[in-house]
Design an enzyme around this catalytic site. Structure first.
Site, PDB file in Angstrom:
ATOM      1  N   SER A 273     -35.072  31.720  77.139  1.00  0.00           N
ATOM      2  CA  SER A 273     -35.389  33.153  77.850  1.00  0.00           C
ATOM      3  C   SER A 273     -36.640  32.932  78.444  1.00  0.00           C
ATOM      4  O   SER A 273     -36.568  34.322  79.776  1.00  0.00           O
ATOM      5  CB  SER A 273     -36.248  34.165  77.484  1.00  0.00           C
ATOM      6  OG  SER A 273     -35.204  34.904  76.434  1.00  0.00           O
TER       7      SER A 273
ATOM      8  N   ASP B 100     -32.562  15.307  86.201  1.00  0.00           N
ATOM      9  CA  ASP B 100     -31.788  14.835  84.936  1.00  0.00           C
ATOM     10  C   ASP B 100     -33.489  14.911  84.032  1.00  0.00           C
ATOM     11  O   ASP B 100     -33.964  14.115  84.363  1.00  0.00           O
ATOM     12  CB  ASP B 100     -31.538  12.945  85.308  1.00  0.00           C
ATOM     13  CG  ASP B 100     -29.911  13.071  83.989  1.00  0.00           C
ATOM     14  OD1 ASP B 100     -30.202  14.085  83.222  1.00  0.00           O
ATOM     15  OD2 ASP B 100     -29.966  12.044  83.829  1.00  0.00           O
ATOM     16  N   ILE B 101     -33.175  14.982  83.172  1.00  0.00           N
ATOM     17  CA  ILE B 101     -34.106  15.159  81.795  1.00  0.00           C
ATOM     18  C   ILE B 101     -33.076  14.148  80.955  1.00  0.00           C
ATOM     19  O   ILE B 101     -32.728  14.416  80.411  1.00  0.00           O
ATOM     20  CB  ILE B 101     -34.541  16.502  81.392  1.00  0.00           C
ATOM     21  CG1 ILE B 101     -34.763  17.570  82.817  1.00  0.00           C
ATOM     22  CG2 ILE B 101     -35.283  16.178  79.932  1.00  0.00           C
ATOM     23  CD1 ILE B 101     -36.168  17.600  83.249  1.00  0.00           C
TER      24      ILE B 101
ATOM     25  N   GLU C 199     -40.382  40.577  77.152  1.00  0.00           N
ATOM     26  CA  GLU C 199     -39.039  39.810  77.369  1.00  0.00           C
ATOM     27  C   GLU C 199     -38.842  40.337  78.300  1.00  0.00           C
ATOM     28  O   GLU C 199     -38.784  39.253  79.627  1.00  0.00           O
ATOM     29  CB  GLU C 199     -37.594  40.282  76.347  1.00  0.00           C
ATOM     30  CG  GLU C 199     -36.157  39.549  77.250  1.00  0.00           C
ATOM     31  CD  GLU C 199     -36.375  38.051  77.412  1.00  0.00           C
ATOM     32  OE1 GLU C 199     -36.257  37.536  76.166  1.00  0.00           O
ATOM     33  OE2 GLU C 199     -36.644  37.468  78.379  1.00  0.00           O
TER      34      GLU C 199
ATOM     35  N   GLY D 298     -27.593  11.357  82.702  1.00  0.00           N
ATOM     36  CA  GLY D 298     -26.691  12.607  82.504  1.00  0.00           C
ATOM     37  C   GLY D 298     -26.325  13.682  81.837  1.00  0.00           C
ATOM     38  O   GLY D 298     -27.711  13.631  81.146  1.00  0.00           O
TER      39      GLY D 298
ATOM     40  N   ASP E 259     -26.378  16.710  79.426  1.00  0.00           N
ATOM     41  CA  ASP E 259     -26.589  16.675  78.116  1.00  0.00           C
ATOM     42  C   ASP E 259     -26.820  18.017  77.198  1.00  0.00           C
ATOM     43  O   ASP E 259     -26.734  19.095  77.885  1.00  0.00           O
ATOM     44  CB  ASP E 259     -27.374  15.654  77.501  1.00  0.00           C
ATOM     45  CG  ASP E 259     -28.310  16.235  77.988  1.00  0.00           C
ATOM     46  OD1 ASP E 259     -29.415  17.596  77.441  1.00  0.00           O
ATOM     47  OD2 ASP E 259     -29.272  15.587  78.961  1.00  0.00           O
TER      48      ASP E 259
ATOM     49  N   ASP F 219     -39.116  38.122  81.864  1.00  0.00           N
ATOM     50  CA  ASP F 219     -38.131  38.251  82.640  1.00  0.00           C
ATOM     51  C   ASP F 219     -38.754  38.421  84.110  1.00  0.00           C
ATOM     52  O   ASP F 219     -38.566  38.041  85.399  1.00  0.00           O
ATOM     53  CB  ASP F 219     -36.997  39.008  82.440  1.00  0.00           C
ATOM     54  CG  ASP F 219     -36.301  38.414  81.318  1.00  0.00           C
ATOM     55  OD1 ASP F 219     -36.344  37.324  81.004  1.00  0.00           O
ATOM     56  OD2 ASP F 219     -35.061  39.058  80.942  1.00  0.00           O
TER      57      ASP F 219
END
Ligand SMILES: *[C@@H]1O[C@H](CO)[C@@H](O)[C@H](O)[C@H]1NC(C)=O
Ligand SMILES: *[C@@H]1O[C@H](CO)[C@@H](O)[C@H](O)[C@H]1NC(C)=O
Length: 591
Positions: free
Chosen positions: A509, A550-551, A298, A569, A571, A302
């Protein structure tokens, strides 16, 4: 020896005044919080010794109630005359300070129980948090509680906690939360939202792609995400940060995860060659460590992506410890091992804080007591008011993952919202996969909080989504709760160097640091134009859909359902979509 020391320490305060005695002698104890059962994953191990010392954090009620939150919204709402006029540490402290009556009541109560309030090892500068060492015996008397040593097998951690606690009726108005009490989470038991997909054969992919056309996403990005993929996807290619003397990107790390410097160089040589030689600062919080021989998945994910995307913006990695780890049967004193309060109280005590902060940890909201969750959520609001954008990954279990059962004794199946993603004052980031177009990835955490009401900034678009949903998933989620995520970014196939080898890593992550890096670049853009940082971002996000891609397909199944569908829009899988840096530049300048 040890008990002698404690005697000397507490003796002078055992003699309570007659007045205090009357007030606290036999108060009516009213329950503050309790669990119906031992939290899932934990088991009672033993009874702690009566003189075992715990650092008790007391969160006091604010004299000015919701004024901090009102101020936060004013400085974060684009178009408001106070937009961008973030508060100083002193101004925030003044808004969250407790009423003198609260301080007096709590100090009198502590003194009555032989705890010297002047000896508190930590008092926040606002006065709203007091930390005092108390013995288990004292805590049990004060809180009508029964502490046990509890064991969490999965993370092999021990904590001293109680299944319930009470306060004298008079103190309910003055104290928001006492901890450690019923919040069982620890630095080690939290969930990271990343996972290794596979170790990658060094197949010499065409990954450097130096001569990238800004608008073209290399085809290799369909199976391997690198810095240049994300720069192309989110339109940051070619932007050169200049406010590097004052803009900072922070990564909050837990779980005894360490960001490795040598791995970062290997990563940069390969995926962002002009940044080779760039490093990051590590800040140790609460006895956190920095073991360079033990790189964390992690932490490396990052820092490699925040540094790689935000270069040359300075990055800080916060390594928050939970040490010394509590070992039952040894006579060592222990701190509380909590992931949030220690880091938050540390960062809020600093005069200068990073303008962008990303964290990739979280847990099911229902496992965090409401009093604790709401106190922590308001501390995130303090960061926002001071001009920091606080981002969290939305979780990797879709609408709830394996255990969707409520823990309130009714054992109903419900979607499981995540904390802190469900706090309305953080920006929660979900995940996507594929390119041209990106689609929602099925593990992307999303849903509706049961603790926090739906904030105004998202109400219109979220209510429209819920209305379109009709009866789908009805009864499994809270239609009036704060809905998340707010944004999304790619979340699979990230190339990460760990211990010198190349791995493919996935999870929201990966998405959160990616969006954090784009926000850091936007902060750079504002700062280099003489403006303030963006701060709390959500009001701007929902007011500016044109800044995001937008996905519109995919979903996040869980709890034996198909979860929520991604749609046109907002979600609860990908929020308002992925950031488009070029489109966001004029938006953030004009906010
Ligand atoms: C990126 O910016 C270009 C203009 O430079 C624009 O045409 C394009 O739509 C933007 N968005 C993405 C996701 O590439
Ligand atoms: C739903 O959310 C609202 C607003 O936060 C809250 O008051 C209510 O208790 C929640 N309902 C359930 C069943 O958790």
């Amino acid at each position: 020896m040890r008990s002698l020391v404690f005697l000397a320490y507490f003796l002078p305060f055992c003699v309570s005044t007659p007045l205090a005695s009357k007030r606290w002698d036999d108060p009516e104890l009213v329950e503050k919080h309790s669990w119906v059962a031992v939290p899932s994953g934990w088991e009672l191990h033993s009874i702690p010794s009566a003189d075992h010392v715990i650092d008790m954090r007391i969160g006091l009620a604010k004299e000015k109630g919701n004024e901090l939150i009102s101020a936060l919204y004013e400085v974060s709402m684009p178009g408001h005359e106070r937009y961008g006029k973030h508060l100083s540490k002193e101004e925030v402290d003044a808004l969250v300070a407790p009423h003198p009556d609260s301080v007096e009541a709590v100090e009198s109560w502590l003194s009555f129980h032989g705890v010297n309030p002047d000896d508190s090892s930590f008092r926040s500068s606002s006065g709203s948090w007091i930390t005092v060492p108390v013995t288990v015996a004292q805590a049990e008397r004060m809180l009508g509680a029964e502490y046990g040593v509890y064991y969490h097998a999965e993370s092999a951690s021990y904590v001293v906690r109680t299944l319930g606690y009470s306060l004298p009726r008079e103190l309910h108005d003055h104290i928001k939360v006492m901890s450690p009490t019923t919040y069982f989470g620890t630095v080690k038991s939290m969930k990271t939202a990343s996972f290794i997909q596979q170790e990658v054969e060094d197949e010499d992919e065409d990954e450097t792609a130096t001569e990238l056309d800004a608008a073209v996403v290399p085809s290799s990005c369909a199976s391997a995400i690198t810095i240049s993929c994300l720069q192309a996807l989110y339109n940051t290619t070619g932007y050169v940060p200049t406010a590097t003397d004052r803009n900072i990107l922070g990564v909050a790390g837990y779980l005894e995860e360490f960001a490795n410097r040598a791995d970062l160089q290997t990563f940069l040589r390969r995926f962002r060659s002009e940044a080779v030689g760039t490093t990051f600062d590590t800040v140790l919080v609460n006895d956190g460590e920095d073991d360079q021989s033990d790189p964390g998945v992690e932490a490396n994910l990052d820092i490699q992506y925040t540094v790689g995307l935000s270069f040359p913006t300075p990055n800080i990695y916060y390594s928050t410890g939970g040490s010394p780890p509590f070992i039952p049967d040894s006579d060592t004193s222990t701190n509380t091992n909590e992931p949030y309060l220690d880091w938050l109280n540390f960062i809020l005590a600093e005069d200068t804080i990073p303008q962008t902060i990303t964290t990739s940890y979280g847990e099911n909201e229902q496992t965090v007591p409401f009093d604790y969750a709401s106190s922590v959520c308001e501390l995130f609001a303090e960061l926002g008011a001071r001009g920091s954008t606080v981002l969290f990954s939305s979780g990797d279990s879709g609408v709830g993952g394996s255990d969707c059962t409520t823990n309130d004794g009714t054992n109903r199946v419900r979607f499981q919202p995540a904390f802190p993603a469900g706090c309305p004052f953080v920006t929660a980031v979900g995940g996507t996969e594929s390119v041209n177009p990106e689609v929602a990835v099925d593990f992307s955490g999303g849903g509706f909080s049961n603790y926090f009401a739906m904030p105004e900034y998202q109400a219109e678009t979220v209510n429209a989504y819920v209305a379109d949903l009709g009866t789908t998933n009805a009864g499994l989620f809270n239609t009036s709760g704060r809905a998340y995520p707010d944004l999304a970014a790619h979340g699979v196939d990230f190339r990460v160097i760990i211990g010198g080898s190349l791995f493919s890593v996935g999870g929201t992550s990966a998405s959160s640091p990616t969006v954090a890096a784009v926000v850091a670049l936007l902060n750079d853009y504002r700062l280099s134009n003489g403006l303030s940082s963006l701060g709390f971002l959500n009001p701007l996000i929902y007011a500016s859909p044109e800044g995001f891609v937008d996905i519109t397909s995919g979903s996040n199944p869980g709890c034996d359902t198909d979860g929520f569908p991604a749609t046109v829009g907002w979600d609860p899988v990908t929020g308002m979509g992925t950031p488009d840096f070029v489109a966001l530049q004029p938006i953030v300048l004009g906010a």
